[in-house]
Design a protein around this motif. Sequence first.
Motif, PDB file in Angstrom:
ATOM      1  N   TYR A  83      47.066 -50.341   0.950  1.00 56.89           N
ATOM      2  CA  TYR A  83      45.837 -49.588   0.678  1.00 56.89           C
ATOM      3  C   TYR A  83      45.810 -48.294   1.487  1.00 56.89           C
ATOM      4  CZ  TYR A  83      44.523 -54.018  -1.421  1.00 56.89           C
ATOM      5  OH  TYR A  83      44.502 -55.154  -2.190  1.00 56.89           O
ATOM      6  N   ALA A  84      44.989 -47.356   1.023  1.00 54.80           N
ATOM      7  CA  ALA A  84      45.000 -45.999   1.580  1.00 54.80           C
ATOM      8  C   ALA A  84      44.708 -45.980   3.077  1.00 54.80           C
ATOM      9  CB  ALA A  84      43.994 -45.118   0.836  1.00 54.80           C
ATOM     10  N   TYR A  85      43.875 -46.902   3.570  1.00 52.99           N
ATOM     11  CA  TYR A  85      43.557 -46.909   4.997  1.00 52.99           C
ATOM     12  C   TYR A  85      44.722 -47.409   5.841  1.00 52.99           C
ATOM     13  CZ  TYR A  85      41.934 -51.433   3.125  1.00 52.99           C
ATOM     14  OH  TYR A  85      41.817 -52.625   2.426  1.00 52.99           O
ATOM     15  N   GLU A  86      45.834 -47.766   5.202  1.00 53.50           N
ATOM     16  CA  GLU A  86      47.055 -48.154   5.920  1.00 53.50           C
ATOM     17  C   GLU A  86      48.150 -47.091   5.774  1.00 53.50           C
ATOM     18  OE1 GLU A  86      46.383 -52.947   5.066  1.00 53.50           O
ATOM     19  OE2 GLU A  86      47.671 -51.752   3.754  1.00 53.50           O
ATOM     20  N   LEU A 161      39.681 -34.320   7.112  1.00 51.15           N
ATOM     21  CA  LEU A 161      39.312 -34.846   8.423  1.00 51.15           C
ATOM     22  C   LEU A 161      40.543 -35.080   9.293  1.00 51.15           C
ATOM     23  CD1 LEU A 161      36.524 -37.363   7.349  1.00 51.15           C
ATOM     24  CD2 LEU A 161      36.208 -35.277   8.699  1.00 51.15           C
ATOM     25  N   GLU A 162      41.568 -35.668   8.712  1.00 53.82           N
ATOM     26  CA  GLU A 162      42.780 -35.915   9.483  1.00 53.82           C
ATOM     27  C   GLU A 162      43.484 -34.615   9.840  1.00 53.82           C
ATOM     28  OE1 GLU A 162      45.489 -38.212  11.575  1.00 53.82           O
ATOM     29  OE2 GLU A 162      43.509 -38.676  10.787  1.00 53.82           O
ATOM     30  N   ASN A 163      43.466 -33.653   8.932  1.00 59.19           N
ATOM     31  CA  ASN A 163      44.121 -32.377   9.175  1.00 59.19           C
ATOM     32  C   ASN A 163      43.455 -31.625  10.328  1.00 59.19           C
ATOM     33  OD1 ASN A 163      45.948 -30.082   8.269  1.00 59.19           O
ATOM     34  ND2 ASN A 163      43.963 -29.104   8.082  1.00 59.19           N
ATOM     35  N   TYR A 164      42.137 -31.623  10.359  1.00 59.32           N
ATOM     36  CA  TYR A 164      41.421 -30.880  11.404  1.00 59.32           C
ATOM     37  C   TYR A 164      41.334 -31.652  12.724  1.00 59.32           C
ATOM     38  CZ  TYR A 164      39.821 -26.994   8.480  1.00 59.32           C
ATOM     39  OH  TYR A 164      39.775 -25.856   7.695  1.00 59.32           O
ATOM     40  N   LEU A 165      41.120 -32.966  12.664  1.00 61.29           N
ATOM     41  CA  LEU A 165      40.831 -33.731  13.872  1.00 61.29           C
ATOM     42  C   LEU A 165      42.001 -34.570  14.358  1.00 61.29           C
ATOM     43  CD1 LEU A 165      37.234 -34.868  12.858  1.00 61.29           C
ATOM     44  CD2 LEU A 165      37.889 -32.924  14.290  1.00 61.29           C
ATOM     45  N   GLN A 166      42.905 -34.971  13.443  1.00 61.80           N
ATOM     46  CA  GLN A 166      44.106 -35.722  13.794  1.00 61.80           C
ATOM     47  C   GLN A 166      43.793 -36.897  14.714  1.00 61.80           C
ATOM     48  OE1 GLN A 166      47.045 -32.795  15.047  1.00 61.80           O
ATOM     49  NE2 GLN A 166      47.438 -32.276  12.921  1.00 61.80           N
ATOM     50  N   SER A 167      42.842 -37.706  14.250  1.00 63.93           N
ATOM     51  CA  SER A 167      42.376 -38.840  15.054  1.00 63.93           C
ATOM     52  C   SER A 167      42.395 -40.148  14.273  1.00 63.93           C
ATOM     53  CB  SER A 167      40.940 -38.568  15.551  1.00 63.93           C
ATOM     54  OG  SER A 167      40.901 -37.406  16.340  1.00 63.93           O
ATOM     55  N   GLY A 168      43.289 -40.267  13.301  1.00 64.40           N
ATOM     56  CA  GLY A 168      43.381 -41.496  12.534  1.00 64.40           C
ATOM     57  C   GLY A 168      42.187 -41.742  11.631  1.00 64.40           C
ATOM     58  N   LEU A 169      41.538 -40.657  11.180  1.00 65.09           N
ATOM     59  CA  LEU A 169      40.302 -40.820  10.411  1.00 65.09           C
ATOM     60  C   LEU A 169      40.526 -41.232   8.963  1.00 65.09           C
ATOM     61  CD1 LEU A 169      38.093 -37.937  11.840  1.00 65.09           C
ATOM     62  CD2 LEU A 169      37.985 -40.380  12.313  1.00 65.09           C
ATOM     63  N   ILE A 170      41.779 -41.295   8.525  1.00 62.19           N
ATOM     64  CA  ILE A 170      42.028 -41.852   7.194  1.00 62.19           C
ATOM     65  C   ILE A 170      41.537 -43.293   7.143  1.00 62.19           C
ATOM     66  CG2 ILE A 170      43.875 -42.606   5.623  1.00 62.19           C
ATOM     67  CD1 ILE A 170      45.389 -40.069   6.337  1.00 62.19           C
ATOM     68  N   ARG A 171      41.528 -43.958   8.282  1.00 57.97           N
ATOM     69  CA  ARG A 171      41.060 -45.348   8.331  1.00 57.97           C
ATOM     70  C   ARG A 171      39.571 -45.465   8.030  1.00 57.97           C
ATOM     71  NH1 ARG A 171      43.126 -49.222  12.954  1.00 57.97           N
ATOM     72  NH2 ARG A 171      42.253 -50.656  11.434  1.00 57.97           N
ATOM     73  N   LEU A 172      38.849 -44.352   7.999  1.00 60.39           N
ATOM     74  CA  LEU A 172      37.443 -44.404   7.602  1.00 60.39           C
ATOM     75  C   LEU A 172      37.275 -44.929   6.179  1.00 60.39           C
ATOM     76  CD1 LEU A 172      35.859 -41.126   9.043  1.00 60.39           C
ATOM     77  CD2 LEU A 172      35.359 -43.478   9.711  1.00 60.39           C
ATOM     78  N   SER A 174      38.328 -47.556   5.124  1.00 64.12           N
ATOM     79  CA  SER A 174      38.027 -48.985   5.200  1.00 64.12           C
ATOM     80  C   SER A 174      36.539 -49.212   5.464  1.00 64.12           C
ATOM     81  CB  SER A 174      38.859 -49.644   6.306  1.00 64.12           C
ATOM     82  OG  SER A 174      38.505 -49.153   7.583  1.00 64.12           O
ATOM     83  N   ILE A 175      35.858 -48.203   5.987  1.00 62.10           N
ATOM     84  CA  ILE A 175      34.418 -48.295   6.233  1.00 62.10           C
ATOM     85  C   ILE A 175      33.636 -47.783   5.033  1.00 62.10           C
ATOM     86  CG2 ILE A 175      32.532 -47.540   7.750  1.00 62.10           C
ATOM     87  CD1 ILE A 175      34.633 -47.201   9.946  1.00 62.10           C
ATOM     88  N   TYR A 176      34.203 -46.777   4.371  1.00 55.62           N
ATOM     89  CA  TYR A 176      33.601 -46.209   3.170  1.00 55.62           C
ATOM     90  C   TYR A 176      34.502 -46.537   1.980  1.00 55.62           C
ATOM     91  CZ  TYR A 176      30.720 -43.384   6.355  1.00 55.62           C
ATOM     92  OH  TYR A 176      29.852 -42.963   7.329  1.00 55.62           O
ATOM     93  N   PRO A 177      34.412 -47.741   1.425  1.00 53.04           N
ATOM     94  CA  PRO A 177      35.340 -48.140   0.354  1.00 53.04           C
ATOM     95  C   PRO A 177      35.202 -47.319  -0.920  1.00 53.04           C
ATOM     96  CG  PRO A 177      33.587 -49.756   0.615  1.00 53.04           C
ATOM     97  CD  PRO A 177      33.467 -48.816   1.764  1.00 53.04           C
ATOM     98  N   ASP A 178      34.068 -46.658  -1.111  1.00 55.20           N
ATOM     99  CA  ASP A 178      33.880 -45.809  -2.290  1.00 55.20           C
ATOM    100  C   ASP A 178      34.104 -44.333  -1.981  1.00 55.20           C
ATOM    101  OD1 ASP A 178      33.197 -47.972  -3.960  1.00 55.20           O
ATOM    102  OD2 ASP A 178      31.149 -47.966  -3.184  1.00 55.20           O
ATOM    103  N   GLY A 179      34.570 -44.045  -0.778  1.00 55.73           N
ATOM    104  CA  GLY A 179      34.850 -42.667  -0.399  1.00 55.73           C
ATOM    105  C   GLY A 179      33.939 -42.171   0.702  1.00 55.73           C
ATOM    106  N   ILE A 180      34.437 -41.218   1.502  1.00 59.08           N
ATOM    107  CA  ILE A 180      33.666 -40.647   2.610  1.00 59.08           C
ATOM    108  C   ILE A 180      32.731 -39.577   2.052  1.00 59.08           C
ATOM    109  CG2 ILE A 180      33.799 -39.565   4.878  1.00 59.08           C
ATOM    110  CD1 ILE A 180      36.727 -40.519   4.993  1.00 59.08           C
ATOM    111  N   PRO A 342      41.431 -56.130   7.714  1.00 59.56           N
ATOM    112  CA  PRO A 342      40.785 -57.357   7.240  1.00 59.56           C
ATOM    113  C   PRO A 342      40.575 -57.325   5.730  1.00 59.56           C
ATOM    114  CG  PRO A 342      39.138 -55.857   8.112  1.00 59.56           C
ATOM    115  CD  PRO A 342      40.470 -55.189   8.305  1.00 59.56           C
ATOM    116  N   ALA A 343      39.994 -58.382   5.193  1.00 55.71           N
ATOM    117  CA  ALA A 343      39.624 -58.401   3.782  1.00 55.71           C
ATOM    118  C   ALA A 343      38.379 -57.541   3.583  1.00 55.71           C
ATOM    119  CB  ALA A 343      39.357 -59.834   3.332  1.00 55.71           C
TER     120      ALA A 343
END
Length: 454
Positions: A83-86, A161-172, A174-180, A342-343
């Motif tokens: 999945y994208a958050y991985e 977000l990842e390009n500007y902050l480079q803090s692993g924010l693609i994993r967001l 997993s918190i916003y399953p329908d998109g940030i 997680p699931a």
Amino acid sequence: MTPTRIDPASFKDPAGFVFKQDGLYYRHVQPGYATDYDLMMGSGLYKLLVKKGWLIPHEEVTHLPANGAYKILLPQQLAFTSYAYEWSFDMLQDAALVTLKINETAIRHGMILKDATPYNIQFHQGKPVFIDTLSFEKYDTSKPWIAYRQFCEMFLFPLYLENYLQSGLIRLLSIYPDGIPATETARLLPAKSMWNMGTWMHVHLQKAARHSTAKPRQAAAFNAGKLSRLLEHLVGNVAALPGRQHLPSGWSNYYDETILSKEYLDGKVQVFKNLLSQCLYRTALDLGANDGYFSRILADDAALVIAVDFDATCINRLYETLRAEKAKNLLPLIIDLSNPSPAFGFDNSERPSFINRLAVDLVVALALVHHLCITKHIPFGKLAAFFNRFAPQLIIEFIPDTDPKVQQIMGDRQAIFTWYTQEAFEESFLDYFSISASIPISGSSRTLYLMKRK
């Protein structure tokens, strides 16, 4: 014949669903999607996308009961679902570009993508491939792209977000399953992003429009030319993002700069290959893979190697290398083993956990145990049970507390790690495994073990 099992991730699509029968995944096409399906197949769109390697191929089958379906499709089977958050930055970027290219191609064939989510993409045989055959519908030139907002929130915004902050924010994701959302993306982006035309247009302008209290004006008529320019602009924006490719990492040069010596690495490779020769495997999982040095050795004789590490820079560099080499049997993923994916989703069943997706023949854990035990305070018994879940064979490295790297991690905390001994390590793992071999690595005090599940 075993009973049909509908995949929990596909119940929301009115056009059809995925189901599993006798160990294979099939796609049920509903009668209501017949016109769009026939247009996709008859227009040449399907054939072209498959030829380019952008769409998973399928065959229509008749050996299963239709159960009201217009068609039953047997797609090419996937070796593993991620999945994208991985994914690393370049993986998400490539998936976004493929989605846009597919949409441009579909429009030239009189169709358009009705959704644009990374859940429709899988990394298959080394590259991103679109897997949702039912995502295409007839294109109405008078209407805008209905999936534009979804593309932004699920592809473009995480990349920004990842390009500007480079803090692993693609994993967001997993918190916003329908998109940030645009509002959250705008809040997180630095002020300088306002001066970038792409972020201003796709993020800040969207945020302003959604917060505006002014009476909405009648929308201007849409046409194919406007959509073509929008897609061209999105492609340019996504492709231009540099991402993490030059970002340093504490572990990204591990085998070049931070190992004990060349003698240690050469000795480790020799012992590793010796132990591999005693294993039977088609699939393998390399935990703590770093830059994939040993993953690539595994891949010489495996159909699939999943290489995971918590370090996004290491995984991104490995993906870049594999992409350049057009490697097909190695999948790099960003996974924190102390907190694996997680699931997710409705009833916690739409997206299975990383652990529950795994079924491999061999697990490799090199230069990893001390990090999990000392940095994450995970005892040997927990680790042994954890590794036992993955595969019947395990190659694992133990590094004693006298090793300079272990002492560096312990710092002044040696007193609380008196349990960290080689004897205790072996005793804990013997609860789940038998030790087939244990070989010291020359040039170090480290040992490689081959273990077999009891």
